[in-house]
Design an enzyme around this catalytic site. Structure first.
Site, short mmCIF file in Angstrom:
data_model
loop_
_atom_site.label_atom_id
_atom_site.label_comp_id
_atom_site.label_asym_id
_atom_site.label_seq_id
_atom_site.Cartn_x
_atom_site.Cartn_y
_atom_site.Cartn_z
N HIS A 62 -13.74 81.65 -38.38
CA HIS A 62 -14.14 81.09 -39.67
C HIS A 62 -13.31 79.90 -40.09
O HIS A 62 -12.25 79.62 -39.53
CB HIS A 62 -14.13 82.16 -40.76
N GLU B 185 -15.49 80.95 -45.06
CA GLU B 185 -14.79 81.78 -46.05
C GLU B 185 -14.55 80.95 -47.31
O GLU B 185 -13.97 79.87 -47.25
CB GLU B 185 -13.45 82.27 -45.50
N HIS C 275 -15.11 68.16 -42.94
CA HIS C 275 -16.37 68.78 -43.30
C HIS C 275 -16.65 69.98 -42.40
O HIS C 275 -15.98 70.18 -41.38
CB HIS C 275 -17.53 67.79 -43.16
N GLU D 87 -22.05 68.25 -43.12
CA GLU D 87 -22.90 67.43 -42.26
C GLU D 87 -24.10 68.24 -41.83
O GLU D 87 -24.00 69.45 -41.60
CB GLU D 87 -22.10 66.97 -41.04
#
Length: 346
Positions: free
Chosen positions: A206, A262, A289, A338
């Site tokens: 994550h 998260e 990003h 994105e």
């Protein structure tokens, strides 16, 4: 989050589903489901991007210490930056129409962005997202079969740690530091003594960012981008809550998956009018990003624009920038996401 986070157990299935339905249908900020996201099985959280100072140093760190492989290197000399895409080994790795590894066709990719010349600038330093007054991005997380073994190997190799397993109350997680000071959470996906341990290699589990208002963020990521709430954990003593979202709704435990986001909420920030987090894209820069990939990003972007209009901000609308076939949308905190097609050839 004000301190190194706690690793927690997933919700019972009934509670998880109840909370997901409540947040997805009762969100005031983003009440309308985007069908091109909610009904799209091709959507995935493809990669997370951070800026780096020295590509030679960073590439060696991730390949030598964690066994990641360089699956893509895209050069943009006219704009004076390069992109390096790293992934843990996957078999088979999808191919694009050029017969190259399709870095946009899987989850669990780490993108390292190098702006030319930073490696020779003694004053250049990235913002790791965890220091005031520029907090926002928190960390990336790798899950693995044996966290004690991995941490011992890393320490023997001279890797620095923000938190060792022996530090603090949480003895089953550690935070290593990469060459730019980014935090890498390390945890084992073998968490139950009743289940025989497995070895599925390392996983890019994550990416964590801090959020101001969970109602807005959960509404955005679920209703606009089609993510599902996989796990929620509330820590009343420390006054923060963790939300884990993604597209993989299989029965596999959350920490054994890739491509998860998260969201960390420190209680009370939603009530402070002037409060905001640093997105990593204003100076001092660091985090860039997350990226979503899917079969038809144009349809997704056009539906979002049609339904939400000016209430959602865009960094670049689909196909409008210098680099074609992609878009950058902004979440309620201003973090960039994105959106690209699978198989994109830059």
């Amino acid at each position: 989050m004000n301190s190194v986070k706690t690793v927690v157990r997933p919700l019972q299935r009934s509670n998880n589903i109840h909370f997901l339905r409540k947040m997805a249908t009762e969100s005031i900020a983003y009440p309308t489901l985007i069908k091109a996201a909610s009904q799209n099985s091709s959507l995935r959280l493809n990669h997370s991007c951070v800026r780096i100072k020295n590509p030679e140093t960073s590439l060696k760190f991730y390949t030598s210490n964690f066994g990641m492989t360089l699956v893509g290197h895209k050069k943009f000399p006219d704009m004076k930056f390069d992109l390096y895409f790293l992934s843990f080994p996957k078999t088979p790795f999808p191919q694009n129409e050029k017969g190259e590894d399709d870095v946009f066709g899987v989850s669990g990719v780490l993108e390292l962005t190098h702006n030319y010349g930073t490696e020779d600038d003694p004053d250049f330093k990235v913002n790791n997202g965890n220091e005031e007054p520029f907090r926002g991005f928190g960390h990336i997380c790798f899950s693995l079969p044996d966290v004690e073994k991995t941490c011992a190997e890393l320490e023997a190799n001279g890797v620095a740690f923000k938190k060792r397993l022996s530090d603090g109350r949480q003895k089953n997680i550690a935070f290593a530091l990469d060459p730019d000071g980014y935090w890498i959470e390390l945890l084992s996906y073998n968490r139950s003594p009743e289940v025989k341990p497995i070895d599925e290699g390392y996983k890019f589990n994550h990416t964590m960012v801090r959020i101001k208002d969970p109602a807005k963020s959960l509404g955005f990521y679920q209703n606009v981008l089609g993510m599902k709430l996989l796990d929620k954990n509330e820590h009343a003593n420390a006054k923060f809550t963790l939300y884990f979202l993604g597209y993989d709704t299989s029965d596999k435990p959350r920490w054994a998956k890739e491509g998860i986001l998260e969201l960390t909420h420190n209680w009370g920030t939603e009530n402070e009018a002037d409060f905001h987090y640093h997105t990593g894209n204003d100076k001092p820069q660091g985090y860039g990003h997350i990226c979503l990939s899917l079969d038809d990003p144009a349809a997704l972007c056009h539906e979002i624009e049609s339904v939400y209009g000016e209430s959602i901000s865009w960094g670049v609308k689909f196909n409008h920038g210098k680099m074609k076939n992609l878009a950058f949308i902004k979440d309620p905190d201003g973090y960039s996401i994105e959106i690209v097609p699978c198989g994109l050839i830059a």
